[in-house]
Design a protein around this motif. Structure first.
Motif, PDB file in Angstrom:
ATOM      1  N   SER A  43      -3.491  55.469  26.490  1.00 41.71           N
ATOM      2  CA  SER A  43      -4.598  56.262  25.949  1.00 41.71           C
ATOM      3  C   SER A  43      -4.809  56.044  24.460  1.00 41.71           C
ATOM      4  O   SER A  43      -3.859  56.068  23.673  1.00 41.71           O
ATOM      5  CB  SER A  43      -4.341  57.754  26.178  1.00 41.71           C
ATOM      6  OG  SER A  43      -4.408  58.067  27.544  1.00 41.71           O
ATOM      7  N   PHE A  44      -6.075  55.857  24.119  1.00 37.65           N
ATOM      8  CA  PHE A  44      -6.509  55.892  22.737  1.00 37.65           C
ATOM      9  C   PHE A  44      -6.974  57.312  22.441  1.00 37.65           C
ATOM     10  O   PHE A  44      -7.509  57.993  23.319  1.00 37.65           O
ATOM     11  CB  PHE A  44      -7.707  54.961  22.510  1.00 37.65           C
ATOM     12  CG  PHE A  44      -7.393  53.502  22.626  1.00 37.65           C
ATOM     13  CD1 PHE A  44      -6.777  52.816  21.586  1.00 37.65           C
ATOM     14  CD2 PHE A  44      -7.741  52.807  23.769  1.00 37.65           C
ATOM     15  CE1 PHE A  44      -6.513  51.457  21.692  1.00 37.65           C
ATOM     16  CE2 PHE A  44      -7.491  51.453  23.884  1.00 37.65           C
ATOM     17  CZ  PHE A  44      -6.873  50.776  22.850  1.00 37.65           C
ATOM     18  N   VAL A  45      -6.811  57.735  21.196  1.00 40.83           N
ATOM     19  CA  VAL A  45      -7.361  59.007  20.735  1.00 40.83           C
ATOM     20  C   VAL A  45      -8.323  58.660  19.607  1.00 40.83           C
ATOM     21  O   VAL A  45      -7.971  57.921  18.682  1.00 40.83           O
ATOM     22  CB  VAL A  45      -6.266  59.964  20.221  1.00 40.83           C
ATOM     23  CG1 VAL A  45      -6.886  61.277  19.770  1.00 40.83           C
ATOM     24  CG2 VAL A  45      -5.217  60.196  21.287  1.00 40.83           C
ATOM     25  N   VAL A  46      -9.540  59.186  19.712  1.00 42.22           N
ATOM     26  CA  VAL A  46     -10.576  58.941  18.709  1.00 42.22           C
ATOM     27  C   VAL A  46     -11.213  60.262  18.317  1.00 42.22           C
ATOM     28  O   VAL A  46     -11.147  61.239  19.064  1.00 42.22           O
ATOM     29  CB  VAL A  46     -11.652  57.958  19.229  1.00 42.22           C
ATOM     30  CG1 VAL A  46     -11.038  56.603  19.555  1.00 42.22           C
ATOM     31  CG2 VAL A  46     -12.376  58.517  20.431  1.00 42.22           C
ATOM     32  N   LYS A  96      -3.118  64.939  20.187  1.00 43.63           N
ATOM     33  CA  LYS A  96      -3.755  65.466  18.975  1.00 43.63           C
ATOM     34  C   LYS A  96      -2.831  65.241  17.779  1.00 43.63           C
ATOM     35  O   LYS A  96      -3.262  64.778  16.714  1.00 43.63           O
ATOM     36  CB  LYS A  96      -4.063  66.948  19.156  1.00 43.63           C
ATOM     37  CG  LYS A  96      -4.785  67.581  18.005  1.00 43.63           C
ATOM     38  CD  LYS A  96      -5.105  69.045  18.311  1.00 43.63           C
ATOM     39  CE  LYS A  96      -5.856  69.690  17.176  1.00 43.63           C
ATOM     40  NZ  LYS A  96      -6.199  71.091  17.457  1.00 43.63           N
ATOM     41  N   LYS A  97      -1.555  65.558  17.947  1.00 42.71           N
ATOM     42  CA  LYS A  97      -0.578  65.354  16.877  1.00 42.71           C
ATOM     43  C   LYS A  97      -0.486  63.882  16.493  1.00 42.71           C
ATOM     44  O   LYS A  97      -0.361  63.544  15.316  1.00 42.71           O
ATOM     45  CB  LYS A  97       0.799  65.874  17.312  1.00 42.71           C
ATOM     46  CG  LYS A  97       0.882  67.374  17.373  1.00 42.71           C
ATOM     47  CD  LYS A  97       2.251  67.813  17.871  1.00 42.71           C
ATOM     48  CE  LYS A  97       2.278  69.312  18.087  1.00 42.71           C
ATOM     49  NZ  LYS A  97       3.545  69.751  18.712  1.00 42.71           N
ATOM     50  N   LEU A  98      -0.541  63.008  17.500  1.00 45.43           N
ATOM     51  CA  LEU A  98      -0.476  61.575  17.256  1.00 45.43           C
ATOM     52  C   LEU A  98      -1.637  61.123  16.374  1.00 45.43           C
ATOM     53  O   LEU A  98      -1.445  60.377  15.410  1.00 45.43           O
ATOM     54  CB  LEU A  98      -0.503  60.813  18.585  1.00 45.43           C
ATOM     55  CG  LEU A  98      -0.548  59.291  18.490  1.00 45.43           C
ATOM     56  CD1 LEU A  98       0.768  58.754  17.961  1.00 45.43           C
ATOM     57  CD2 LEU A  98      -0.859  58.697  19.869  1.00 45.43           C
ATOM     58  N   TYR A  99      -2.839  61.591  16.663  1.00 40.95           N
ATOM     59  CA  TYR A  99      -4.011  61.197  15.876  1.00 40.95           C
ATOM     60  C   TYR A  99      -3.852  61.639  14.418  1.00 40.95           C
ATOM     61  O   TYR A  99      -4.071  60.841  13.498  1.00 40.95           O
ATOM     62  CB  TYR A  99      -5.294  61.788  16.471  1.00 40.95           C
ATOM     63  CG  TYR A  99      -6.530  61.273  15.757  1.00 40.95           C
ATOM     64  CD1 TYR A  99      -7.097  60.054  16.112  1.00 40.95           C
ATOM     65  CD2 TYR A  99      -7.101  61.989  14.711  1.00 40.95           C
ATOM     66  CE1 TYR A  99      -8.205  59.558  15.441  1.00 40.95           C
ATOM     67  CE2 TYR A  99      -8.216  61.503  14.034  1.00 40.95           C
ATOM     68  CZ  TYR A  99      -8.761  60.287  14.408  1.00 40.95           C
ATOM     69  OH  TYR A  99      -9.846  59.800  13.742  1.00 40.95           O
ATOM     70  N   PHE A 100      -3.480  62.883  14.200  1.00 42.79           N
ATOM     71  CA  PHE A 100      -3.365  63.389  12.834  1.00 42.79           C
ATOM     72  C   PHE A 100      -2.155  62.813  12.100  1.00 42.79           C
ATOM     73  O   PHE A 100      -2.136  62.780  10.865  1.00 42.79           O
ATOM     74  CB  PHE A 100      -3.380  64.911  12.814  1.00 42.79           C
ATOM     75  CG  PHE A 100      -4.727  65.474  13.180  1.00 42.79           C
ATOM     76  CD1 PHE A 100      -5.866  65.108  12.475  1.00 42.79           C
ATOM     77  CD2 PHE A 100      -4.860  66.346  14.236  1.00 42.79           C
ATOM     78  CE1 PHE A 100      -7.112  65.604  12.813  1.00 42.79           C
ATOM     79  CE2 PHE A 100      -6.100  66.858  14.591  1.00 42.79           C
ATOM     80  CZ  PHE A 100      -7.234  66.482  13.874  1.00 42.79           C
TER      81      PHE A 100
END
Length: 141
Positions: A43-46, A96-100
């Motif tokens: 999964s990508f998070v954008v 969410k944590k990974l993105y931030f």
């Protein structure tokens, strides 16, 4: 993790911007997005606003295609990843944590986050031979 998947993950982790294509059946859209990637979840998070054309599209049709590339004019160094999958509003707090973690300055804007669950990868690596491709399709249980 298979050798193919390791190569793909290593390539993804060297970059941070993707091109994303969407379609609602009548219109197409392409955009560039910063991303974080979770290899275990494919999964990508954008981050993107609901006002954008690509988000309006995925709310009607979640299927997407995209790519990440190494920009070069040297044919022997061309590398690029194409992928397909589905995009949805992010639900998992770990993503969410990974993105931030990757983009801490984005916290100030509190953007809407989205998950792209990948179902198909194709990595092109000309350094291994012209047009050398690695294809990987995750199996979800």
């Amino acid at each position: 993790m298979s050798q193919e998947l390791k190569k793909i993950t290593t390539f993804i982790e060297k970059h941070h911007v993707m091109s994303l294509a969407t379609c609602n059946g009548k219109q197409v859209s392409a955009c560039s997005l910063f991303y974080a990637y979770d290899a275990e979840k494919f999964s990508f998070v954008v981050a993107s606003s609901e006002d954008t054309l690509h988000v309006k599209h995925i709310l009607q049709n979640p299927k997407i295609a995209g790519n990440i590339l190494l920009e070069t004019q040297e044919v022997g160094k061309i590398e690029g990843l194409q992928f397909q999958g589905e995009m949805q509003e992010l639900q998992e707090s770990s993503l969410k944590k990974l993105y931030f973690k990757h983009f801490p300055y984005a916290l100030a804007m509190m953007p809407k986050l989205w998950q792209i669950k990948v179902s198909y990868f194709k990595l092109t690596e000309n350094k291994l031979g012209f047009g050398k491709k690695t294809i990987y399709e995750p199996v979800f249980l």
